[in-house]
Design an enzyme around this catalytic site. Structure first.
Site, PDB file in Angstrom:
ATOM      1  N   ASP A  30     -65.500   8.870 -24.846  1.00  0.00           N
ATOM      2  CA  ASP A  30     -64.572   7.901 -24.705  1.00  0.00           C
ATOM      3  C   ASP A  30     -65.429   6.626 -24.879  1.00  0.00           C
ATOM      4  O   ASP A  30     -66.600   6.475 -24.601  1.00  0.00           O
ATOM      5  CB  ASP A  30     -64.112   8.114 -23.122  1.00  0.00           C
ATOM      6  CG  ASP A  30     -62.818   7.059 -23.200  1.00  0.00           C
ATOM      7  OD1 ASP A  30     -61.862   7.986 -22.901  1.00  0.00           O
ATOM      8  OD2 ASP A  30     -62.760   5.749 -23.255  1.00  0.00           O
ATOM      9  N   THR A  85     -51.177   7.534 -26.504  1.00  0.00           N
ATOM     10  CA  THR A  85     -50.240   6.973 -27.518  1.00  0.00           C
ATOM     11  C   THR A  85     -49.368   6.020 -26.846  1.00  0.00           C
ATOM     12  O   THR A  85     -48.133   6.725 -26.560  1.00  0.00           O
ATOM     13  CB  THR A  85     -49.696   8.170 -28.511  1.00  0.00           C
ATOM     14  OG1 THR A  85     -48.913   9.111 -27.605  1.00  0.00           O
ATOM     15  CG2 THR A  85     -50.494   8.823 -29.534  1.00  0.00           C
ATOM     16  N   ARG A 149     -48.805  18.892 -16.465  1.00  0.00           N
ATOM     17  CA  ARG A 149     -48.038  17.707 -15.578  1.00  0.00           C
ATOM     18  C   ARG A 149     -49.138  17.291 -14.753  1.00  0.00           C
ATOM     19  O   ARG A 149     -50.075  17.795 -14.271  1.00  0.00           O
ATOM     20  CB  ARG A 149     -47.082  18.352 -14.576  1.00  0.00           C
ATOM     21  CG  ARG A 149     -46.177  19.189 -15.356  1.00  0.00           C
ATOM     22  CD  ARG A 149     -45.209  20.188 -14.291  1.00  0.00           C
ATOM     23  NE  ARG A 149     -46.359  21.159 -13.905  1.00  0.00           N
ATOM     24  CZ  ARG A 149     -46.300  21.837 -13.261  1.00  0.00           C
ATOM     25  NH1 ARG A 149     -45.157  22.045 -12.231  1.00  0.00           N
ATOM     26  NH2 ARG A 149     -47.004  23.142 -12.777  1.00  0.00           N
ATOM     27  N   ASN A 210     -40.517  17.095 -23.745  1.00  0.00           N
ATOM     28  CA  ASN A 210     -40.139  15.968 -22.703  1.00  0.00           C
ATOM     29  C   ASN A 210     -38.841  15.481 -23.126  1.00  0.00           C
ATOM     30  O   ASN A 210     -38.108  14.936 -21.954  1.00  0.00           O
ATOM     31  CB  ASN A 210     -41.215  14.896 -23.217  1.00  0.00           C
ATOM     32  CG  ASN A 210     -42.449  15.136 -22.519  1.00  0.00           C
ATOM     33  OD1 ASN A 210     -42.734  16.084 -21.746  1.00  0.00           O
ATOM     34  ND2 ASN A 210     -43.779  14.436 -22.655  1.00  0.00           N
ATOM     35  N   ALA A 254     -31.791  14.992  -8.227  1.00  0.00           N
ATOM     36  CA  ALA A 254     -31.500  13.800  -8.496  1.00  0.00           C
ATOM     37  C   ALA A 254     -32.061  12.797  -7.556  1.00  0.00           C
ATOM     38  O   ALA A 254     -32.587  13.021  -6.690  1.00  0.00           O
ATOM     39  CB  ALA A 254     -29.784  13.826  -8.221  1.00  0.00           C
ATOM     40  N   CYS A 262     -45.432   9.033 -19.409  1.00  0.00           N
ATOM     41  CA  CYS A 262     -45.060  10.346 -20.610  1.00  0.00           C
ATOM     42  C   CYS A 262     -43.635  10.227 -20.892  1.00  0.00           C
ATOM     43  O   CYS A 262     -43.107   9.604 -21.942  1.00  0.00           O
ATOM     44  CB  CYS A 262     -45.412  11.509 -20.308  1.00  0.00           C
ATOM     45  SG  CYS A 262     -47.356  11.564 -19.930  1.00  0.00           S
TER      46      CYS A 262
HETATM   47  C1  UGA Z   1     -44.352  15.462 -18.205  1.00  0.00           C
HETATM   48  C2  UGA Z   1     -43.906  16.741 -18.308  1.00  0.00           C
HETATM   49  O1  UGA Z   1     -43.512  17.542 -17.206  1.00  0.00           O
HETATM   50  C3  UGA Z   1     -45.247  17.462 -18.913  1.00  0.00           C
HETATM   51  O2  UGA Z   1     -44.951  18.673 -19.443  1.00  0.00           O
HETATM   52  C4  UGA Z   1     -45.737  16.773 -19.957  1.00  0.00           C
HETATM   53  O3  UGA Z   1     -47.244  17.314 -20.673  1.00  0.00           O
HETATM   54  C5  UGA Z   1     -46.093  15.366 -19.631  1.00  0.00           C
HETATM   55  O4  UGA Z   1     -45.118  14.657 -19.172  1.00  0.00           O
HETATM   56  C6  UGA Z   1     -46.874  14.426 -20.750  1.00  0.00           C
HETATM   57  O5  UGA Z   1     -46.207  14.413 -21.864  1.00  0.00           O
HETATM   58  O6  UGA Z   1     -48.182  14.248 -20.579  1.00  0.00           O
HETATM   59  P1  UGA Z   1     -45.453  14.222 -15.908  1.00  0.00           P
HETATM   60  O7  UGA Z   1     -45.192  13.022 -16.560  1.00  0.00           O
HETATM   61  O8  UGA Z   1     -46.742  14.744 -15.297  1.00  0.00           O
HETATM   62  O9  UGA Z   1     -45.297  15.366 -16.898  1.00  0.00           O
HETATM   63  O10 UGA Z   1     -44.262  14.302 -14.856  1.00  0.00           O
HETATM   64  P2  UGA Z   1     -43.000  15.406 -14.433  1.00  0.00           P
HETATM   65  O11 UGA Z   1     -43.566  16.017 -13.178  1.00  0.00           O
HETATM   66  O12 UGA Z   1     -42.602  16.073 -15.591  1.00  0.00           O
HETATM   67  O13 UGA Z   1     -42.169  14.119 -13.674  1.00  0.00           O
HETATM   68  C7  UGA Z   1     -41.688  13.075 -14.545  1.00  0.00           C
HETATM   69  C8  UGA Z   1     -40.660  12.287 -13.854  1.00  0.00           C
HETATM   70  O14 UGA Z   1     -39.614  12.873 -13.456  1.00  0.00           O
HETATM   71  C9  UGA Z   1     -41.295  12.020 -12.116  1.00  0.00           C
HETATM   72  O15 UGA Z   1     -41.140  10.557 -11.900  1.00  0.00           O
HETATM   73  C10 UGA Z   1     -40.652  12.745 -11.459  1.00  0.00           C
HETATM   74  O16 UGA Z   1     -40.244  12.019 -10.042  1.00  0.00           O
HETATM   75  C11 UGA Z   1     -39.329  12.710 -12.067  1.00  0.00           C
HETATM   76  N1  UGA Z   1     -38.433  13.939 -11.827  1.00  0.00           N
HETATM   77  C12 UGA Z   1     -38.847  15.082 -11.921  1.00  0.00           C
HETATM   78  C13 UGA Z   1     -37.153  13.743 -11.206  1.00  0.00           C
HETATM   79  O17 UGA Z   1     -36.712  12.473 -11.163  1.00  0.00           O
HETATM   80  N2  UGA Z   1     -36.337  14.696 -10.884  1.00  0.00           N
HETATM   81  C14 UGA Z   1     -36.794  16.156 -11.171  1.00  0.00           C
HETATM   82  O18 UGA Z   1     -36.074  17.226 -10.738  1.00  0.00           O
HETATM   83  C15 UGA Z   1     -38.060  16.411 -11.677  1.00  0.00           C
END
Ligand code: UGA
Length: 436
Positions: A30, A85, A149, A210, A254, A262
């Site tokens: 890095d 990115t 995640r 995503n 919800a 992401c």
């Molecule tokens: C997300 C994807 O789930 C991963 O598969 C992906 O690799 C990653 O982006 C990425 O592109 O690097 P992440 O950003 O860690 O992962 O978060 P998530 O667990 O997916 O949650 C995203 C957002 O959605 C959070 O703010 C969470 O609170 C919200 N969420 C999630 C909801 O509002 N409702 C839900 O039912 C689930």
């Protein structure tokens, strides 16, 4: 196998540590010296369960090291490209400057037979361009998107739901796929599916995944908007929908919507790339997905304002949560912090607390009030807003205990994570998102 990981942010640091734990000999590279020093001493520069443990084990075993010198990548059989990115300033497309810089820096160190495996989330078509740029080195490009995640990053890297490898349809491509099969021998042995595709499909899988997750969340949040006016309950609706195995309950939570580093930027970049390809209409719905998502934050603020009789000016509001989701200290595009900032903008005396993200929140939004301890945030509050569903708020905070601390028993459940009946029974006025 000897391998390098270029870019040691969230993705790269976890990938490097996880690869070392699978028995590989890994160097993480890095440009950020501070990050390298922290990782090399076994400290994750961000909150991620199990990561520090893995870093320490890898370093002690001699299989994991970190460096700022890209030349240390020379001699690796596989080079993982894991740089960020972000969204371009002032636009929706992905900013590929870190990808370009990493490929350029690595170029002189690539040798015939090496595999350059792209993990960064990129617009479709990027991989083909990189393949062209490295052709003269004799190295082969593969695209190996990452689906981890935050909060589950170690688990998701070591036991992924699937491994996708995009390669060119030629002999070099199939050799590169074989090399990656060897890299991932352990997860493959424990049953992770391995899919070999062309480069473009591999890039698209990531963007599409995503986009789908974001759409699913916004779908249920759109239903929450309807439930609000129809006097229905979106959590019961989600439960009933979720029993249909074709739909499933996951990502039907919800509330105040999705954030983080992401989903928001990825759906925008996906739509921007589709526009460039002349098919913006095909994913026009992603604009709506984005708009529904952002409306949830407005709605949460409105619920607080209404619950406090139309005016929050001078009212003390305990905001429980700052991270974009639990098990993370990440505040990038955090809906939780956005709600806090907006309430502050309306003149409320906001006190934010969070078990992991407080330092990051303080640095980004010094105008907000903060409390290290949950109970200090609750003390004398006129209203309580739950915006990140940490266990500390969801399960460990009882309505009776909270009632002993606050001035007003008003709770706004921005994540629909509290037991509404229990809070009401303890004398609280409870407001959920799309709940009766
Ligand atoms: C997300 C994807 O789930 C991963 O598969 C992906 O690799 C990653 O982006 C990425 O592109 O690097 P992440 O950003 O860690 O992962 O978060 P998530 O667990 O997916 O949650 C995203 C957002 O959605 C959070 O703010 C969470 O609170 C919200 N969420 C999630 C909801 O509002 N409702 C839900 O039912 C689930």
């Amino acid at each position: 196998m000897r391998m390098s990981v270029i870019g040691c942010g969230y993705l790269g640091a976890v990938h490097a540590a996880a690869m070392a734990s699978l028995g590989h000999d890994v160097v993480g590279i890095d440009v950020d010296e501070q990050k390298v020093v922290s990782l090399a001493s076994g400290h994750a520069p961000f909150y991620e369960p199990r990561l520090s443990e893995l870093l320490k084990e890898g370093i002690a075993s001699g299989r994991l090291r970190f460096s700022t010198r890209v030349e240390d990548a020379a001699g690796s059989a596989v080079h993982f490209l894991a740089v960020g990115t972000p969204q371009v300033p002032g636009g929706h497309a992905a900013d590929l400057r870190f990808v370009d810089a990493a490929v350029e820096a690595l170029h002189p160190h690539l040798r015939p037979g090496d595999v350059l495996a792209g993990k960064s989330t990129v617009p479709v078509g990027t991989a083909a361009g990189i393949a062209g740029r490295i052709r003269t080195t004799g190295a082969t490009l593969a695209w190996n998107p990452e689906f981890l995640r935050e909060g589950w990053a170690v688990h998701d890297t070591i036991t992924p739901d699937r491994i996708v490898v995009g390669v060119a349809p030629d002999a070099n491509g199939s050799c590169a796929a074989d090399v990656l099969r060897e890299v991932y021998a352990a997860p493959l042995a424990s049953g992770s599916p391995f899919l070999v595709t062309d480069l473009a499909t591999a890039e698209l899988v990531k963007g599409a995944a995503n986009a789908f997750l974001a759409t699913k969340i916004s779908f249920i949040n759109a239903m929450a908007e309807i439930a609000e006016v129809a006097q229905a309950d979106v959590t019961l609706l989600a439960e009933a929908l979720g029993h249909d195995t074709r739909i499933g309950r996951r990502y039907l939570g919800a509330g105040i919507g999705f954030g983080g580093g992401c989903l928001p930027k990825d759906i925008r970049a996906f739509a921007a790339r589709a526009e460039e390809l002349g098919r913006g209409d095909a994913v026009g719905f992603l604009r709506e997905v984005d708009a529904i998502n952002l409306r949830r934050r407005d709605r949460a603020v409105q619920l607080v304002v209404d619950a406090l009789g139309g005016l929050v000016f001078g009212k003390r509001i305990a905001v429980l949560g700052a991270a974009f989701k639990p098990f993370s200290d990440d505040i990038r595009d955090s809906p939780a912090l956005d709600v806090a900032v907006r309430l502050r903008g309306l003149g409320a005396d906001v006190v934010v607390t969070d078990p992991a993200a407080l330092d990051n929140a303080r640095a980004a939004h010094p105008q907000l009030g903060y409390a290290d301890e949950r109970d200090d945030a609750l003390r004398e509050a006129d209203a309580v807003v739950v915006v990140t569903e940490w266990e500390l708020y969801r399960r460990e905070l009882t309505p009776r205990h909270a009632a002993g601390l606050v001035r007003g028993r008003v709770v706004i459940d921005g994540r629909n994570c509290l037991d509404a009946a229990a809070w009401r029974a303890a004398g609280w006025t409870y407001h959920g998102m799309g709940r009766r």
